[in-house]
Design a protein around this motif. Sequence first.
Motif: not given
Length: 244
Positions: A133-153
């Motif tokens: 579960f934690c691995f899946g949650f980490t992968v999901l967070c990594a993908l979203v963060t990668l997409l929105l890394l330039d967004s300060v908000v």
Amino acid sequence: MEPDLSLQEEGMAGSWSLLSWMASCVMVFGGALPYIPQYQEIKRSSNTEGFSTRVCLVLLIANILRIFFWIGKQFELTLLFQSIVMILTMFGMLHLCCTIQNTNLVSTKQHRLSEMDLRYFWRWSAFEDYLLFCFGFTVLCALVTLLLLDSVVFIEALGSLAVLFEAMLGLPQLLQNFHNRSTRGMSVKMVVLWTAGDIFKTTYFVMNESPAQFWMCGSVQILIDLAILLQVVYYGQDTRGKLG
């Protein structure tokens, strides 16, 4: 006089550096220390009733989110290392709880993540399911963060979400104590350690000018710690009264 003054300033700077280094070490490992006596108590008694594994869920989510917050907004490395140590500590607690519960299990029924049954969410029988579960949650967070890394908000919202989870750290334990009308497995010493740790880290956040999310989180945690301390005192007196 000037050489003496220079030596004094160097001595003060050296002392401050040593204190700062010691404070950083306490920050990294201090959050895990209160779980050592609880780990020992669970192992000794072979009873997990006094510990809510939802505390592990809250801390794992909070610290995984905090790591991604650090990627987007690089604050002190101390806080990054603290998150890593806490994640490892929570896995240790979960592993012990799974081992004890499977040893004491009367029924042969096992609950697994693959069943996708929400009634048994975070009540799985195998430690591997918590890791998955934690691995899946980490992968999901990594993908979203990668997409929105330039967004300060997004980064600020991620940090706020991380500390919001952490601020609720003691809430599952508080609710479980209230539901059980008992604080078995807990002691005043243990909760005082929690409270002292949260006071220390909140002071650290303020003095080091950490992002505002951190000291706000610490303030909420102190209030919850004090509520749990009152429960330990109250239910402890109630138990002694019944025994008397």
